[in-house]
Every structure is written in C-alpha cells, then in structure tokens.
Design an enzyme around this catalytic site. Structure first.
Site, mmCIF file in Angstrom:
data_model
loop_
_atom_site.group_PDB
_atom_site.id
_atom_site.type_symbol
_atom_site.label_atom_id
_atom_site.label_comp_id
_atom_site.label_asym_id
_atom_site.label_seq_id
_atom_site.Cartn_x
_atom_site.Cartn_y
_atom_site.Cartn_z
ATOM 1 N N GLU A 52 11.939 -7.835 12.879
ATOM 2 C CA GLU A 52 13.343 -7.501 12.617
ATOM 3 C C GLU A 52 14.120 -7.317 13.916
ATOM 4 O O GLU A 52 13.536 -7.034 14.971
ATOM 5 C CB GLU A 52 13.434 -6.201 11.791
ATOM 6 N N ASP A 71 -1.526 -9.594 10.969
ATOM 7 C CA ASP A 71 -0.591 -9.470 9.837
ATOM 8 C C ASP A 71 0.868 -9.424 10.274
ATOM 9 O O ASP A 71 1.639 -8.619 9.786
ATOM 10 C CB ASP A 71 -0.959 -8.194 9.051
ATOM 11 N N ALA A 111 5.839 8.284 11.330
ATOM 12 C CA ALA A 111 6.679 7.432 12.177
ATOM 13 C C ALA A 111 8.139 7.784 11.976
ATOM 14 O O ALA A 111 8.607 7.878 10.835
ATOM 15 C CB ALA A 111 6.440 5.965 11.831
ATOM 16 N N ALA A 112 8.859 7.972 13.078
ATOM 17 C CA ALA A 112 10.293 8.248 12.991
ATOM 18 C C ALA A 112 10.978 7.057 12.325
ATOM 19 O O ALA A 112 10.740 5.904 12.706
ATOM 20 C CB ALA A 112 10.863 8.479 14.388
ATOM 21 N N LEU A 113 11.812 7.339 11.323
ATOM 22 C CA LEU A 113 12.523 6.248 10.656
ATOM 23 C C LEU A 113 13.672 5.751 11.529
ATOM 24 O O LEU A 113 14.290 6.519 12.265
ATOM 25 C CB LEU A 113 13.082 6.712 9.308
ATOM 26 N N LYS A 130 1.922 7.411 6.605
ATOM 27 C CA LYS A 130 0.844 6.528 6.153
ATOM 28 C C LYS A 130 -0.441 7.346 6.148
ATOM 29 O O LYS A 130 -0.865 7.837 7.193
ATOM 30 C CB LYS A 130 0.698 5.312 7.075
ATOM 31 N N ASP A 181 5.370 -1.944 11.364
ATOM 32 C CA ASP A 181 4.196 -2.171 10.513
ATOM 33 C C ASP A 181 2.997 -2.676 11.308
ATOM 34 O O ASP A 181 2.692 -3.872 11.317
ATOM 35 C CB ASP A 181 4.503 -3.163 9.377
ATOM 36 N N GLN A 183 0.837 -1.205 0.000
ATOM 37 C CA GLN A 183 0.000 0.000 0.000
ATOM 38 C C GLN A 183 0.872 1.255 0.000
ATOM 39 O O GLN A 183 2.055 1.206 0.315
ATOM 40 C CB GLN A 183 -0.939 -0.017 1.205
ATOM 41 N N GLU A 215 -4.394 -0.635 5.572
ATOM 42 C CA GLU A 215 -3.508 -0.209 6.653
ATOM 43 C C GLU A 215 -4.063 1.103 7.190
ATOM 44 O O GLU A 215 -4.402 1.993 6.412
ATOM 45 C CB GLU A 215 -2.075 -0.016 6.135
#
Length: 404
Positions: free
Chosen positions: A304, A299, A230-232, A126, A319, A110, A147
């Site tokens: 990670e 989902d 969202a902070a990367l 998002k 996610d 998405q 989402e």
C-alpha cells in the site's frame, strides 16, 4: 551497544529531503485545537467504558498522545524519522495502556483483534499461534501457513535496522483473555466463541476463513496469551491508502505458476508498466523483496501507499506475520525482483554490506533490538543466525549482477 553504533554510522545519517507542507500527511497547526472525534469513524471513537478522556477541543500538540503525534509525523518520505523520540513512549503504550475495547477485525484469513485504549489510540492484536522454536512444516503451502505474532515484532525492528522505516511500530504484549478481551468485548460474534478447555484454560477462536474453529482455538495459560500489538495507521476516512498488486505476486494455487516464475525476462515488461517505468518505485519494491527474503516471507501479494503522495512515496510493509517460519531453509524465489531486474539502491547495498561486517552484524543488532521487547526473546537463535546466512546470499546475488 552495536545498535547505537549502527545508528551513529554515516550511512544512517544521510540527509532526508526537506519536508514541505504538501509532503505532510496532515497539516496541523501545533497551537490549534484538534478534535479526536473529527473523523466520524467508529475506529477513532473510544468505547463508552473509557474513563480518562482527552480534553477534546483544548489540546495543543504537546498534550497529544504518542499515537496521534505518530500519525501527524507521517510524510512523503518516511513513516517515522530515524531518531524518533516518539518510538519509546509509543511502544510503551502498546505494551501497557489499559485496553477498553476488543473487537475482531473484519476480513482477513486469520483472527485479529482491534484493541482500543483510553486515549483513543488503537492497536492491531495478533495472538500467538505457535511457539518460537516451531518451524513451518515443509509440506505446507505458503498460503496455508500460520501468521506469527513474533514475526510481526521482529519485522518492525528488522525494517528499522535496514533503515526502511516502512512498518508501523509493533510491541509484544501479554494479554489477559478474560479481563482484556472476553469481559469487555462488544463483538457478539466473537463473544460466542469463548470457552473453557478441558485443561481449565480460557480459549476463543473468532470468525475467519482459516483457522477459526475449536480445533484451532487460541488458549491462555490459564488466561494469559502472548500477542503482537501494532500501532494502527490513520483511519482511511482521514488518509486514503491505495492498494497495489505486487508484480511478483505468487499464484496462490497449488499447481499453477505465476508469469514471473516462467519468464526470465519478466522484469523488462515490469519496467515499461506504470508506476514502475519512472521514479524509485521499482527500487522500493526490490527493498521490500530483500526484507522478505531475510525473514522468509513468501506472502507479499499486495502493498500500500498513501494516496495523497501519488506514486512518488514509500511503500508500506504491512502484514508480516508469515515471516520467520523457517530457519533451516531459504526461499530463493523471494529474491526474484532483485535477480531479474539486477537493480538495487546504492544506499541499501551499502547498508547491507555494513550489516555483514563483524562490528554491525545483522543478527547481533536485531538480537539487541528485540531484547527490549516485553516478550523477549522474540526469535529463537536459529532464526537470528539464518539472517546472516541470507544476508550473504543477497550480497552474492548483487555480486552476480555486478559481474554481468
């Protein structure tokens, strides 16, 4: 404040192991010069439209922007500390910093955008796809669900309330599609998908494998659009991450079932398989299953970890957009890791029991946490009430295990 009282409770003040140099994701001398262009990756280089650049090569830690301090603070045991003074300024930046670049994030099913700020900070945007009170239709498969931007915001706060602290900070934001995406994007493929709807609203749909068409366009009112920011995490060229397939991954097929759905003794073979055969990895996975059950997220196919820390570290809960889709029904299969393994961290169990008591009721503390978000109210009331019901079911499942 119930939230402040919760964080003052002894269960939220348990000692964290001492963090040594080798336990830090980055080794940075606070007095040393640090270049933000050191990664050599486009993700860390701001757009040419940036007007206020950091004094690269002259910065000491005190002058670093919040996102960089957040990255530097990551260690083997936590993504950010319990009483992190960085959280308020970092969330504020995500909600208010000027956007100098907007491009579509490659991959995924998405549409998601990478937004860049003048201080080189970046966020994953998002966009809003459905309203707060819409429920996922009962005939939808979990893999064809939307989402939700508000699920990402609520998941971050829920994860923090459970004291996992494994989701990067997320804030809601009202974005001007024209000025903050269309006018400044350098993404030619994205730029081709903008249009004005018959109602006079600015819309776009991007390119992706699901829901990227004029029928599923994202439209502003007339050009205002809600989304989550969202902070990367640090660029993968600087801090490699390993992706792990969840042992309780669903089949992602309309009729096939996964092995764990057919074999009641499935956990026995997981316990013999690295990395679940030692350490706390399996218990961390059960923590994640409890988080997912509380928000109804089916989902969770992968998770990670930071490669530097090997197997002895926390799981990243990334996610979470498919959470909080339904409040009127629960999905017991999400709790399979807990029910099949009959294991749970003592600290997690004690905190869940605490959150089921009146002074610290889970729905109350999450409602309070979400009230500070720019898009409040983030969740509809039925979703908050569902949390208390689901928490009760988690405690019942643990009770059955204890009885056995």
């Amino acid at each position: 404040s119930k939230l402040e009282a919760l964080f003052e409770h002894p269960l939220y003040n348990l000692p964290v192991p001492e963090v040594t140099e080798k336990d830090k994701l980055f080794i940075v001398n606070p007095m040393e010069k640090f270049s933000l262009r050191s990664s050599g990756s486009d993700e860390w280089v701001s757009s040419s439209k940036a007007e206020t650049l950091l004094p690269t090569g002259k910065t000491a830690y005190d002058t670093y922007p919040p996102w960089l301090k957040f990255h530097i603070g990551i260690n083997r045991y936590e993504l950010y500390p319990r009483r992190d003074p960085l959280l308020p300024p970092l969330l504020r930046d995500l909600a208010t910093q000027r956007i100098v670049s907007s491009v579509q994030k490659s991959g995924g099913t998405q549409l998601k955008l990478i937004m860049t700020f003048p201080n080189y900070g970046q966020a994953l945007f998002k966009p809003m796809k459905q309203t707060r009170d819409q429920e996922t239709p009962i005939d939808f498969f979990y893999f064809s669900d939307f989402e939700r931007h508000n699920a990402e915001i609520a998941a971050f706060h829920l994860d923090r309330i459970l004291d996992f602290r494994r989701i990067p900070p997320v804030s809601g934001r009202l974005v001007n599609i024209t000025k903050e995406i269309w006018d400044i994007t350098t993404d030619k493929k994205l730029a081709k998908t903008f249009f004005i709807s018959p109602a006079g609203n600015v819309c776009f749909y991007g390119e992706c494998s699901y829901y990227c068409s004029t029928e599923h366009a994202l439209c502003g009112k007339p050009d205002r659009l809600e989304g989550s920011m969202a902070a990367l995490l640090p660029d993968k060229t600087l801090a490699k991450r390993r992706s792990w397939r969840s042992p309780w991954r669903r089949s992602y097929h309309k009729s096939k079932k996964a092995e764990w759905e057919l074999n009641p003794n499935y956990c026995a073979q997981v316990r013999e398989t690295p990395p679940y055969d030692r350490g706390h990895r399996l218990l961390d996975l059960i923590d994640m299953a409890i988080l997912d059950f509380l928000m109804g997220n089916m989902d969770r196919h992968h998770y990670e970890t930071f490669e530097k820390f090997g197997n002895d570290t926390f799981l990243l809960h990334l996610d979470n957009g498919r959470g909080f889709g339904t409040h009127s029904r629960d999905e017991p299969s999400i709790l399979a890791p807990l029910q099949q393994c009959c294991s749970i961290k003592k600290s997690t169990y004690l905190r869940l029991q605490l959150l089921a008591t009146q002074p610290y009721r889970l729905s109350d503390v999450l409602r309070e946490a979400l009230a500070a978000d720019p898009l409040a109210p983030v969740l509809a009331e039925p979703h908050l009430r569902a949390l208390d019901r689901r928490l009760g079911k988690v405690l019942v499942a643990v009770g059955h295990c204890l009885a056995r």
